[in-house]
Design a protein around this motif. Sequence first.
Motif, PDB file in Angstrom:
ATOM      1  N   SER A 198      -0.207   0.806   3.232  1.00 29.86           N
ATOM      2  CA  SER A 198      -1.088   1.909   2.847  1.00 29.86           C
ATOM      3  C   SER A 198      -0.642   3.215   3.503  1.00 29.86           C
ATOM      4  O   SER A 198      -1.075   4.294   3.097  1.00 29.86           O
ATOM      5  CB  SER A 198      -2.541   1.604   3.261  1.00 29.86           C
ATOM      6  OG  SER A 198      -2.624   1.337   4.643  1.00 29.86           O
ATOM      7  N   ARG A 199       0.227   3.107   4.496  1.00 29.85           N
ATOM      8  CA  ARG A 199       0.813   4.284   5.139  1.00 29.85           C
ATOM      9  C   ARG A 199       2.309   4.270   4.883  1.00 29.85           C
ATOM     10  O   ARG A 199       2.907   3.207   4.719  1.00 29.85           O
ATOM     11  CB  ARG A 199       0.550   4.265   6.647  1.00 29.85           C
ATOM     12  CG  ARG A 199      -0.926   4.257   7.022  1.00 29.85           C
ATOM     13  CD  ARG A 199      -1.098   4.196   8.526  1.00 29.85           C
ATOM     14  NE  ARG A 199      -0.677   2.913   9.084  1.00 29.85           N
ATOM     15  CZ  ARG A 199      -0.447   2.687  10.366  1.00 29.85           C
ATOM     16  NH1 ARG A 199      -0.593   3.666  11.232  1.00 29.85           N
ATOM     17  NH2 ARG A 199      -0.085   1.497  10.799  1.00 29.85           N
ATOM     18  N   GLU A 231      -6.572  -0.072   5.784  1.00 27.46           N
ATOM     19  CA  GLU A 231      -5.282  -0.660   5.442  1.00 27.46           C
ATOM     20  C   GLU A 231      -5.411  -2.016   4.753  1.00 27.46           C
ATOM     21  O   GLU A 231      -4.610  -2.348   3.875  1.00 27.46           O
ATOM     22  CB  GLU A 231      -4.425  -0.807   6.704  1.00 27.46           C
ATOM     23  CG  GLU A 231      -4.095   0.531   7.347  1.00 27.46           C
ATOM     24  CD  GLU A 231      -3.119   0.400   8.488  1.00 27.46           C
ATOM     25  OE1 GLU A 231      -2.483  -0.674   8.610  1.00 27.46           O
ATOM     26  OE2 GLU A 231      -2.977   1.359   9.256  1.00 27.46           O
ATOM     27  N   GLN A 232      -6.388  -2.801   5.169  1.00 26.93           N
ATOM     28  CA  GLN A 232      -6.495  -4.143   4.606  1.00 26.93           C
ATOM     29  C   GLN A 232      -7.901  -4.676   4.808  1.00 26.93           C
ATOM     30  O   GLN A 232      -8.723  -4.077   5.502  1.00 26.93           O
ATOM     31  CB  GLN A 232      -5.483  -5.079   5.270  1.00 26.93           C
ATOM     32  CG  GLN A 232      -5.673  -5.194   6.782  1.00 26.93           C
ATOM     33  CD  GLN A 232      -4.602  -6.040   7.442  1.00 26.93           C
ATOM     34  OE1 GLN A 232      -3.888  -6.780   6.797  1.00 26.93           O
ATOM     35  NE2 GLN A 232      -4.492  -5.914   8.762  1.00 26.93           N
ATOM     36  N   THR A 272      -9.850  -0.977   0.451  1.00 22.87           N
ATOM     37  CA  THR A 272      -8.427  -1.043   0.746  1.00 22.87           C
ATOM     38  C   THR A 272      -7.682   0.197   0.276  1.00 22.87           C
ATOM     39  O   THR A 272      -7.821   0.634  -0.867  1.00 22.87           O
ATOM     40  CB  THR A 272      -7.802  -2.288   0.084  1.00 22.87           C
ATOM     41  OG1 THR A 272      -8.530  -3.444   0.475  1.00 22.87           O
ATOM     42  CG2 THR A 272      -6.352  -2.453   0.514  1.00 22.87           C
ATOM     43  N   SER A 273      -6.914   0.807   1.198  1.00 27.38           N
ATOM     44  CA  SER A 273      -6.097   2.006   0.959  1.00 27.38           C
ATOM     45  C   SER A 273      -6.919   3.267   0.739  1.00 27.38           C
ATOM     46  O   SER A 273      -6.375   4.308   0.339  1.00 27.38           O
ATOM     47  CB  SER A 273      -5.142   1.801  -0.233  1.00 27.38           C
ATOM     48  OG  SER A 273      -4.246   0.738   0.029  1.00 27.38           O
TER      49      SER A 273
END
Length: 416
Positions: free
Chosen positions: A134-135, A369-370, A395-396
């Motif tokens: 996500s990064r 991120e998760q 998420t994200s």
Amino acid sequence: MKKVYFKTFGCRTNQFDTQVMMSKLKDFELTQNEDDADVIMVNSCTVTNGADSSVRAYINGRGRSNPNAKVILAGCGSHSKGQSLFDNKKVFGVIGHSEKEKINDILKYEKPFYQIGDLEHIDSTIVEEFIGKSRAFIKIQEGCDFRCSYCIIPSVRGDARSHREEDILIQIEKLASNGFGEFILTGTNVGSYGRKEGTSMAKLLKKMSMIRGVRRIRIGSLEPIQIDDEFKEILTEPWMAKQLHIALQHTSDKMLKVMNRRNNFKQDLELLNDIADKGYAIGTDYIVGHPGEDEKEWQEAIERVKLLPLTHVHAFSYSKRDNTPSATMKPEIKGNIAKERHRELTALIKAKNYDFRVANSQNLEVLIEQGHDGVYYGYDQYYNRIEVASKDDLTSNWIFIENAKVEGDKNVAIYK
């Protein structure tokens, strides 16, 4: 179509290098199941003996559970342990850093190969997507001109060299257009970026911040002497993550000299206090148990740590690396003593981190991120982990937390 699985060890630089290799796959299928792979790419780390051991253990394990897969070694371990692993037929092939952009052709080789390349290469690949992330990690430079006594990295990554600014900015533009908002600048010694080209990290950051979609920028490990007035001027910018990782390595001036470091405690204390006053969390790398670290030096060092506004630490017990000056230094520190010093240091920083989170638990900007089943995880602007309960899939996503509850080693919150 043959399937390839990537196993990545070590730092963010390695994570970026794996993404480079993934992006070059044209005639192969990427798989997330290592037991189903025809080829297993091991992107290795060699910074410590423990890192080498983890890589060897993984390779041996893959040989038992998936004996038909071709195992190819990449990463820093290729330059330090690749020859022995290849000679002992533990791997089918070995590639060096300069060869990773040729991965699609290399994977077609039918015979075992050792293709180590050189340590002068600079990637030209533009990575447009980060698979499973996500990064986005952006490698801006390679190699290191420092010669710290304990460090093997210059011999496996080469001297410092910067990526082209144009390539970096194009890459960020493409990733931002693909939905990435947080960018983490990485490299072997990121603070050296642009020094030989007449530019600087601060100038690059300003240009990055002007790209549409860039929301937050984090920076990998910086050396204290690389944080100059130009860099300090951007610390108040809203796009800067409010956390810096500054590699001190020790707080005893005697040990810093033994380690051939370029910092000293008096200047480090002044620098870190200045940055903390701007609302920053501060992490560091710290080596315990280096040869010469007697009890007197350690007691002085740990008392000095108490004076520093540190919130995060990557603590390492000294690991002897062949062909480094530290490897022949005396007296050596017993393992049980180093282990206890490691425990003392990490416990101290953990307590400092808790106090910081208590004082900075409001108005948190979090990139999730998760997570699943109503529980999600991410990091706030201070690089503190937060657990968020929500009925929606986060998420994200970027979210704002007005008030978080501080629990143990993480913050928790409910997002409605």
